[in-house]
Scaffold this active site. Structure first.
Site, mmCIF file in Angstrom:
data_model
loop_
_atom_site.group_PDB
_atom_site.id
_atom_site.type_symbol
_atom_site.label_atom_id
_atom_site.label_comp_id
_atom_site.label_asym_id
_atom_site.label_seq_id
_atom_site.Cartn_x
_atom_site.Cartn_y
_atom_site.Cartn_z
ATOM 1 N N THR A 180 27.674 -24.122 -3.339
ATOM 2 C CA THR A 180 28.389 -24.179 -4.610
ATOM 3 C C THR A 180 28.551 -25.639 -5.023
ATOM 4 O O THR A 180 28.425 -26.550 -4.201
ATOM 5 C CB THR A 180 29.770 -23.531 -4.495
ATOM 6 O OG1 THR A 180 30.549 -24.270 -3.527
ATOM 7 C CG2 THR A 180 29.665 -22.085 -4.047
ATOM 8 N N GLU A 325 27.368 -16.870 -5.091
ATOM 9 C CA GLU A 325 27.677 -15.875 -4.060
ATOM 10 C C GLU A 325 27.005 -14.528 -4.305
ATOM 11 O O GLU A 325 27.022 -13.654 -3.438
ATOM 12 C CB GLU A 325 29.195 -15.665 -3.980
ATOM 13 C CG GLU A 325 29.963 -16.864 -3.452
ATOM 14 C CD GLU A 325 30.335 -17.903 -4.509
ATOM 15 O OE1 GLU A 325 31.212 -18.735 -4.256
ATOM 16 O OE2 GLU A 325 29.711 -17.887 -5.610
ATOM 17 N N LYS A 435 48.025 -21.430 -19.448
ATOM 18 C CA LYS A 435 49.302 -20.714 -19.452
ATOM 19 C C LYS A 435 50.275 -21.472 -20.360
ATOM 20 O O LYS A 435 50.720 -22.563 -20.025
ATOM 21 C CB LYS A 435 49.877 -20.639 -18.043
ATOM 22 C CG LYS A 435 49.162 -19.650 -17.135
ATOM 23 C CD LYS A 435 49.536 -18.223 -17.480
ATOM 24 C CE LYS A 435 48.973 -17.247 -16.457
ATOM 25 N NZ LYS A 435 49.668 -17.300 -15.176
ATOM 26 N N TRP A 440 48.983 -16.126 -21.537
ATOM 27 C CA TRP A 440 47.644 -16.617 -21.268
ATOM 28 C C TRP A 440 46.910 -16.919 -22.575
ATOM 29 O O TRP A 440 47.012 -16.161 -23.553
ATOM 30 C CB TRP A 440 46.829 -15.581 -20.507
ATOM 31 C CG TRP A 440 47.159 -15.498 -19.046
ATOM 32 C CD1 TRP A 440 48.196 -16.102 -18.403
ATOM 33 C CD2 TRP A 440 46.448 -14.757 -18.054
ATOM 34 N NE1 TRP A 440 48.178 -15.788 -17.079
ATOM 35 C CE2 TRP A 440 47.120 -14.965 -16.826
ATOM 36 C CE3 TRP A 440 45.338 -13.945 -18.074
ATOM 37 C CZ2 TRP A 440 46.689 -14.376 -15.636
ATOM 38 C CZ3 TRP A 440 44.902 -13.370 -16.898
ATOM 39 C CH2 TRP A 440 45.571 -13.575 -15.691
#
Length: 555
Positions: A180, A325, A435, A440
């Site tokens: 990654t 992944e 936030k 959100w």
């Protein structure tokens, strides 16, 4: 029984026997190179013999620091099929990350492109490269370098025989490895078994995946050093289709000309690539009529980009989502049959989502209370996913394994909604969601809204610390050259505020729009919000905020 397991080798066996004359075309440092599957098969066997003679054994890791070209493609089948592990390294990573990756993986041999030798020299450290016994330059000669021992690729493979007795491998054998990007810490190694890559290949070949067949001419623009070029070197070979590799650092002209000259029907890459190609095609005399579809992923594609390619060039843009992944493809946004009769705007809205899960995978969406959210297109939660090509651990990282997995489920870190038809929409990364006053705000939705303005080339949104509301959104926008020439940024800013207010709650409106020359990019071409957060996370930035009614009043 070993030898009859799900492994990569039969894909090449089929291509070389059924499609021996199908071309593989490669833009390289030496110019355009072309040969067929029959020649590719011989060269892959020569490489396998060379690797064996160089002491590469079962389970060893062989690294590549390379662009998209035929020699890199030869390593894609030769290395896993001798029982070793192909470890692709992103050359755009910082030196310290490259050092950590090579040391952590204990690479035995490193292939490197001529143009990347200097980069590898910069990262080279005897203590972290201690495991490396051989460097091979992907060309016909070796540039001046202190790396040693070193040889050129053609000398490395040229003296070896084209006959090779391929071993019978277990489907559980490690075949690939990719780390990654490590933007929030040390890179994490993801290993791919033979079976994982086999299963991913078969799923992407389906109509619900990439729908590649032997009539296609496929050009992977997504780098081969990044998650196996989204698996296309394997899936294109399995289909017996023609490969076109764009080589080192292709610009929009290179890509447009390859599409025209080679008759490319399918290609794939991040949105910023296609924004550049679109701009080039609109301003130059180039024929891309062969192109049928583009897979776009890595970040959300602006709706305007999908519409323009469709309406002006009859090219279908397939929106997708995946992760290192996942080997990496997880979803593709194909329309269900009944949706093909919808009105134009509704179809574009649906195609702008990340789409439907590929056959073979399962997912769930979990909220902050640990409960699954309903499929209503509104409730948010973290996406968890599992399946035969999804990793269940990180290489040598018990700390990450405990944090990122829940039994068989990979906790992706992506915040999503799911509509009633099962289409996923990425709302944000957990680290990027804003936030504000306990509510959100999706930076991705705001970015898409801003990118719809004709004067905007790039746009990204981050949350900036706020004394009262915890965080407030701030937008960073790159204007087109024509808009900059008109020198009307304040007028554009007002129009951008109105664009957001037209579709979203007023408190979603960014507190400011800052005009910059370029949005910072990660090593994989995504917008690098971490850089912007480090530079701009300052409450004083919000002194001249947008109108007060932009704040979450009922928070």
């Amino acid at each position: 029984m070993a030898g009859f397991d799900q492994t990569l080798r039969p894909f090449l066996w089929r291509a070389e026997r059924l499609y021996p004359d199908t071309e593989i075309v490669s833009r390289t440092h030496e110019g355009i190179q072309r040969y067929d599957y029959a020649t590719y098969s011989d060269r892959t066997a020569r490489l396998a013999n060379a690797l064996t003679d160089a002491g590469i054994e079962t389970g060893d890791r062989v690294a590549t620091v390379c662009w998209n070209h035929h020699r890199h493609f030869e390593a894609y089948f030769a290395v896993p099929s001798v029982g070793a592990q192909l470890h692709t390294i992103n050359p755009l990573l910082p030196d310290e990350h490259v050092q950590y990756i090579v040391e952590n993986a204990e690479d035995r041999l490193v292939f490197v492109d001529p143009s990347l030798v200097e980069k590898l020299e910069s990262a080279y450290d005897p203590s972290t490269f201690e495991s490396v016994a051989q460097f091979v330059v992907m060309g016909e000669s070796v540039p001046d370098t202190d790396l040693e021992p070193i040889t050129d690729y053609e000398s490395f493979v040229g003296s070896h025989d084209a006959d090779y007795e391929w071993p019978e491998l277990s489907e559980d054998a490690a075949a690939g490895m990719c780390y990654t990007s490590g933007t929030t810490g040390r890179p994490k190694g993801v290993e791919y078994t033979q079976q994982m890559l086999w299963a991913h290949t078969m799923a992407t070949l389906t109509p619900q995946g990439l729908d590649i067949d032997d009539t296609d001419v496929v050009m992977p623009v997504v780098p081969m050093f990044h998650v196996n070029a989204w698996g296309m070197p394997f899936s294109v070979t399995a289909a017996g289709a023609k490969h076109v590799y764009p080589g080192p650092s292709p610009d929009p002209e290179d890509l447009a000309r390859l599409i025209e000259e080679e008759g490319v029907t399918f290609t794939a890459g991040v949105p910023t690539v296609w924004l550049g190609v679109l701009e080039y095609v609109q301003e130059h005399d180039v024929d891309i009529s062969s192109l049928e579809r583009i897979m776009v992923g890595g970040s959300a594609a602006p709706k305007s980009l999908i519409e323009t390619f469709d309406q002006e060039y009859d090219v279908t843009m397939l929106h997708g989502w995946g992760m290192t992944e996942l080997s990496p493809v997880g979803t593709i946004s194909h329309l269900k049959p009944e949706m093909r009769e919808w009105d134009r705007d509704s179809k574009y809205d649906q195609r702008g989502k990340q789409g439907l899960i590929l056959p073979g995978l399962e997912f769930r969406v979990i909220d902050d209370d640990g409960e699954e959210v309903p499929w209503n297109g509104e409730d948010f939660g973290e996406l968890h996913i599992r399946g035969p090509w999804v990793t269940d651990s990180y290489f040598g990282r018990d700390d990450a394994n405990e944090a990122d997995f829940d039994g068989s489920w990979l906790k992706t870190g992506d915040i999503v909604t799911v509509d009633s038809e099962g289409y996923l929409t990425i709302v944000d990364r957990t680290k990027d969601v804003i936030k504000s006053g306990g509510e959100w705000i999706s930076s991705v939705d705001l970015e898409n809204a801003l990118m719809a303005h004709e004067a905007v080339v790039e746009a990204t949104v981050i949350g900036v610390s706020h004394e009262r509301w915890q965080e407030r959104p701030v937008a960073f926008v790159v204007l087109s050259e024509a808009a900059r020439d008109r020198a009307e940024p304040e007028a554009v800013k007002d129009e951008l505020f109105e664009l957001v207010r037209a579709d979203y709650p007023k408190w979603w409106t960014p507190d400011d729009v800052l005009f910059i020359d370029e949005v910072p990019k990660t090593a994989t071409g995504k917008f690098d919000k971490k850089v912007l957060r480090d530079q701009y996370d300052d409450p004083d930035l919000l002194e001249d905020a947008a109108p007060e009614d932009a704040a979450p009043e009922d928070a």
